[in-house]
Every structure is written in structure tokens, then in C-alpha cells.
Design a protein around this motif. Structure first.
Motif, PDB file in Angstrom:
ATOM      1  N   ALA A  46       0.834  -1.082  -0.015  1.00  0.00           N
ATOM      2  CA  ALA A  46      -0.289   0.550  -0.025  1.00  0.00           C
ATOM      3  C   ALA A  46       0.676   1.214  -0.235  1.00  0.00           C
ATOM      4  O   ALA A  46       1.277   1.619   1.151  1.00  0.00           O
ATOM      5  N   LYS A  49       6.178   2.966  -4.007  1.00  0.00           N
ATOM      6  CA  LYS A  49       5.837   4.437  -5.193  1.00  0.00           C
ATOM      7  C   LYS A  49       6.861   3.880  -6.477  1.00  0.00           C
ATOM      8  O   LYS A  49       7.185   4.815  -6.838  1.00  0.00           O
ATOM      9  N   GLU A  71      16.676   4.416   4.472  1.00  0.00           N
ATOM     10  CA  GLU A  71      14.796   4.277   4.431  1.00  0.00           C
ATOM     11  C   GLU A  71      13.902   3.967   5.516  1.00  0.00           C
ATOM     12  O   GLU A  71      14.121   2.625   5.977  1.00  0.00           O
ATOM     13  N   PHE A  73      10.571   3.988   6.331  1.00  0.00           N
ATOM     14  CA  PHE A  73       9.866   3.291   5.646  1.00  0.00           C
ATOM     15  C   PHE A  73       9.420   2.312   4.586  1.00  0.00           C
ATOM     16  O   PHE A  73       9.244   2.705   3.027  1.00  0.00           O
ATOM     17  N   ILE A  74      10.588   1.419   4.868  1.00  0.00           N
ATOM     18  CA  ILE A  74      10.797   0.381   3.607  1.00  0.00           C
ATOM     19  C   ILE A  74       9.296   0.527   2.848  1.00  0.00           C
ATOM     20  O   ILE A  74       9.790  -0.097   1.213  1.00  0.00           O
ATOM     21  N   GLY A  75       8.576  -0.428   3.040  1.00  0.00           N
ATOM     22  CA  GLY A  75       7.631  -0.633   2.282  1.00  0.00           C
ATOM     23  C   GLY A  75       8.092  -1.877   1.117  1.00  0.00           C
ATOM     24  O   GLY A  75       8.938  -3.160   1.289  1.00  0.00           O
ATOM     25  N   SER A  78      10.882  -0.077  -3.068  1.00  0.00           N
ATOM     26  CA  SER A  78      10.234   0.984  -4.600  1.00  0.00           C
ATOM     27  C   SER A  78      12.080   1.556  -5.165  1.00  0.00           C
ATOM     28  O   SER A  78      12.243   1.324  -5.973  1.00  0.00           O
ATOM     29  N   ASP A  92      10.806  -0.914   8.562  1.00  0.00           N
ATOM     30  CA  ASP A  92      10.105  -0.159   8.692  1.00  0.00           C
ATOM     31  C   ASP A  92      10.032  -0.876  10.339  1.00  0.00           C
ATOM     32  O   ASP A  92      10.121  -1.805  10.776  1.00  0.00           O
ATOM     33  N   ALA A  93       8.957  -0.355  10.574  1.00  0.00           N
ATOM     34  CA  ALA A  93       7.997  -1.478  11.467  1.00  0.00           C
ATOM     35  C   ALA A  93       7.864  -2.561  11.567  1.00  0.00           C
ATOM     36  O   ALA A  93       7.244  -2.648  12.770  1.00  0.00           O
ATOM     37  N   ASN A  94       7.194  -2.849  10.869  1.00  0.00           N
ATOM     38  CA  ASN A  94       6.674  -4.029   9.931  1.00  0.00           C
ATOM     39  C   ASN A  94       7.374  -5.451  10.344  1.00  0.00           C
ATOM     40  O   ASN A  94       8.155  -5.364   9.374  1.00  0.00           O
ATOM     41  N   THR A 201      11.347   1.528  14.556  1.00  0.00           N
ATOM     42  CA  THR A 201       9.944   2.833  13.996  1.00  0.00           C
ATOM     43  C   THR A 201      11.435   3.931  13.164  1.00  0.00           C
ATOM     44  O   THR A 201      12.147   4.064  13.613  1.00  0.00           O
ATOM     45  N   PHE A 202      10.600   4.643  12.365  1.00  0.00           N
ATOM     46  CA  PHE A 202      11.138   6.355  12.024  1.00  0.00           C
ATOM     47  C   PHE A 202      11.916   6.943  13.280  1.00  0.00           C
ATOM     48  O   PHE A 202      13.370   6.703  12.971  1.00  0.00           O
ATOM     49  N   TYR A 216      15.454   8.978   2.610  1.00  0.00           N
ATOM     50  CA  TYR A 216      14.304   8.949   1.720  1.00  0.00           C
ATOM     51  C   TYR A 216      13.022   7.956   2.953  1.00  0.00           C
ATOM     52  O   TYR A 216      13.092   7.140   3.518  1.00  0.00           O
ATOM     53  N   ASP A 218       9.073   8.040   3.034  1.00  0.00           N
ATOM     54  CA  ASP A 218       7.794   7.866   2.964  1.00  0.00           C
ATOM     55  C   ASP A 218       6.549   7.263   3.573  1.00  0.00           C
ATOM     56  O   ASP A 218       6.084   6.050   3.615  1.00  0.00           O
ATOM     57  N   PRO A 220       3.754   6.318   5.811  1.00  0.00           N
ATOM     58  CA  PRO A 220       1.785   6.081   5.801  1.00  0.00           C
ATOM     59  C   PRO A 220       1.326   7.922   5.218  1.00  0.00           C
ATOM     60  O   PRO A 220       1.552   9.093   6.144  1.00  0.00           O
ATOM     61  N   TYR A 233      -3.414   1.326   8.272  1.00  0.00           N
ATOM     62  CA  TYR A 233      -2.217   1.865   8.633  1.00  0.00           C
ATOM     63  C   TYR A 233      -2.581   3.281   8.820  1.00  0.00           C
ATOM     64  O   TYR A 233      -1.841   3.870   9.694  1.00  0.00           O
TER      65      TYR A 233
END
Ligand SMILES: C[S@@+](CC[C@H](N)C(=O)[O-])C[C@H]1O[C@@H](n2cnc3c(N)ncnc32)[C@H](O)[C@@H]1O
Length: 313
Positions: A46, A49, A71, A73-75, A78, A92-94, A201-202, A216, A218, A220, A233
């Protein structure tokens, strides 16, 4: 066939030629730039990028290749996988996501072999039994393969867990789900071997900022007025107070003389929080899940350095 040649060169943006034709896009870096094979993310995510990468490249600082890339918030990564930096910290927090990356980095062939077993048996029944196995498992290469299979076949690539932390997204009924190739996982693995991978966490990721870093960010996005364009989220876990705390952390990055680029929603709150920095508006086409159609939304690129990037919409 439309052929567009766009050559840009300025003090703060990257000199390069960009030739695009229809859906094809070739990035040609000039002599001072490293030439790399473009790598697509192997997960659906979700707010990813994937489609914005080419436009973001022109906002990067000229010397980003000489900097440590961070980075928080890597998700699906991209931008990270497109840039393939030599030194990086990705987080990432995930924890489910970061564990998957760790196992792909360590054993891409094994993860791929396990993934193919799921691909061959893909059905709603197989999906739900794999989801149950995933929720009963500890971290392993097999579980990373389950994560990739579930991600590529679940409803809209959403990641959502229940109150017990169990993944609970239903089957997506996609006619032709797309799965990563072995080459893609091997290349992702070789890129990530040059990175530190953390569940964090960030705040923790930003705390390591040093003058030679490039961040970088990004996060939510906050919900946009009049649309339902946000995911669980953003609604439940990343509200206005999180955006305010993030802005304070980003100011610390700036105080430590590191460089940052952030993408965020174009809202009055975001413009107020980052009014000390350079803000460029961009218009982005997004797929709005609940309305099942594409929609133009306004986003911003925020940097603590000047960018001369031409804004294309
Ligand atoms: C918009 S997505 C990033 C997408 C990514 N740029 C891509 O291209 O796929 C935002 C990410 O922030 C993560 N996140 C949410 N809250 C966080 C927090 N407090 N600290 C770190 N990461 C967080 C989510 O798990 C999600 O992966």
C-alpha cells in the motif's frame, strides 16, 4: 509511437538522459553515474512508489551515490531497489516484512523453491491453509516464501493483522497473480547484502543520522479530504500526532547536516510542518481501492536541499 527525449543537467539534480516510449523507459546515466539494472520490488505494498520512481530520481541530490542511504519506511522498497545503493540501512516498523527481507537476502534460491510450491497449488483453499501455517510459524525461509505468496495473492496486496498479530487478509481472487522470478530474488538478495536490515520505528532509524547520510522517507499518508484513499495503518496507526512526531525527527536529520527527501500527501498539515524546507507539488495517478478506479491525487516532494527538477504531472 511517441518518443520523448528529455536531457536535464543542473547543479542539484542528476545529469542524465531519459528516453521514454510508451510503457518502456530507459534510464541512461552519464559517465559520472553508475549504470545499474533496474530492479522492481517483489512485493505489493500500500502506498508503494513503484510508478513514481522515475520522477523521484530527478529530485535526488547530485552526490547521493556517495552517501549512506537510509530508508526508515521501506515497504516494498521501490526507490531502494531502483537505486541499489552501495551502503544502506533499510527498516520498517513491520517485523513480518523485515523478516521476509532477511530470509530473501540469506537464501533467495531456497525461498524461491518454496514459493514455487505454493504457486503451483494456488487456489482459495491453498491460500487459507497457507495463511494458517504462516500464522503458526516462527521466522524461516519457508515462512518468507509464504509471506511472498500471500502478499501476491491476497486482496489488493494489503497487509493487515488482527489483535493477536495474525495476518487476516482474505484471498484476492486475482486472475493472474504475478510472482517474483528467481533472478529478481537473487538480485534483490545481492542488493540487500550491502544493507543493514532492521525492524524499527522511524524514531530509531532517524537517530543514527550523520552528515554523510541521505534519507528517503515515505511515511503512511494522512487521509485526503473527500477520498477514502488510505489503508488501515494510516487510519489506525499513523495519524496527525505521528506526522507531527515525524516532522520533529526530520528536523533532527536536518540539524545533523544529513540530506533528506520525503514524499507525503499534499495537505495543509504537511505543508505547515515542513514550511522550512523545499516543497514541490506533484500530481499522481493512484488506484483507489474502494472506488475501483484510477484517480489523480496531489502529493509533495519535500527536501532540505534545492532541487531544480522539472515537475511533470
Ligand atoms: C507508504 S508505505 C512505504 C512504501 C514504500 N516507499 C514503497 O515504495 O513500497 C509506509 C510504510 O511505513 C511503515 N510504517 C508505519 N508506521 C511506521 C513507524 N512508526 N515507523 C516505521 N515504519 C512505519 C509501514 O509498515 C509501511 O511499510
Amino acid at each position: 509511437m511517441r518518443l520523448q527525449l528529455d536531457i536535464r543537467c543542473s547543479k542539484h539534480s542528476i545529469p542524465r538522459a531519459l528516453v521514454s516510449s510508451g510503457n518502456l523507459s530507459y534510464k541512461i546515466r552519464l559517465a559520472s553515474q553508475r549504470v545499474s539494472t533496474r530492479l522492481q520490488p517483489f512485493l505489493r505494498w500500500a502506498g508503494g512508489k513503484r510508478r513514481l520512481v522515475n520522477r523521484l530520481l530527478s529530485h535526488l541530490p547530485e552526490d547521493y551515490l556517495r552517501r549512506r542511504y537510509i530508508e526508515p519506511f521501506i515497504g516494498a522498497g521501490s526507490v531502494y531497489f531502483a537505486l541499489q545503493p552501495e551502503t544502506a540501512v533499510i527498516s520498517d516498523a513491520n517485523g513480518h516484512l523485515m523478516s521476509c527481507y532477511e530470509h530473501v537476502r540469506a537464501a533467495p534460491e531456497h525461498v524461491y523453491a518454496c514459493l514455487m510450491e505454493h504457486v503451483e497449488r494456488n487456489s482459495d483453499h491453498h491460500y487459507y491453509s497457507t495463511r494458517q501455517a504462516y500464522n503458526n510459524d516462527g521466522p524461516s525461509a519457508e515462512r518468507a516464501a509464504r509471506f511472498i505468496y500471500l502478499n501476491n495473492t491476497c486482496f489488493n496486496g494489503i497487509f493487515r493483522v488482527n489483535t493477536r498479530g495474525q495476518f487476516n487478509v482474505p484471498y484476492g481472487w486475482k486472475a493472474s497473480p504475478v510472482f517474483p522470478t528467481l533472478e529478481q530474488l537473487k538480485l534483490a538478495s545481492s542488493v540487500m547484502r550491502k544493507a543493514e536490515i532492521k525492524t524499527a520505528t522511524f524514531e530509531d532509524s532517524v537517530a543514527i543520522a550523520e552528515p554523510n547520510d541521505f534519507f528517503y522517507l515515505d511515511p503512511p499518508y494522512p487521509p485526503l479530504n473527500g477520498t477514502a484513499y488510505f489503508t488501515h495503518y494510516t487510519a489506525d496507526r499513523f495519524g496527525e500526532q505521528d506526522q507531527r512526531r515525524l516532522a520533529e525527527s526530520v528536523k533532527e536529520v536536518d540539524r545533523r547536516s544529513a540530506m533528506f527527501l520525503m514524499t507525503n500527501a499534499d495537505t495543509p498539515l504537511i505543508r505547515e510542518l515542513y514550511s522550512d524546507y523545499s516543497i514541490t507539488g506533484i500530481s499522481v495517478t493512484r488506484f483507489i481501492t474502494c472506488k475501483a478506479h484510477k484517480h489523480r491525487v496531489d502529493e509533495v516532494v519535500i527536501t532540505n536541499y534545492p532541487t531544480n527538477a522539472r515537475v511533470t504531472t
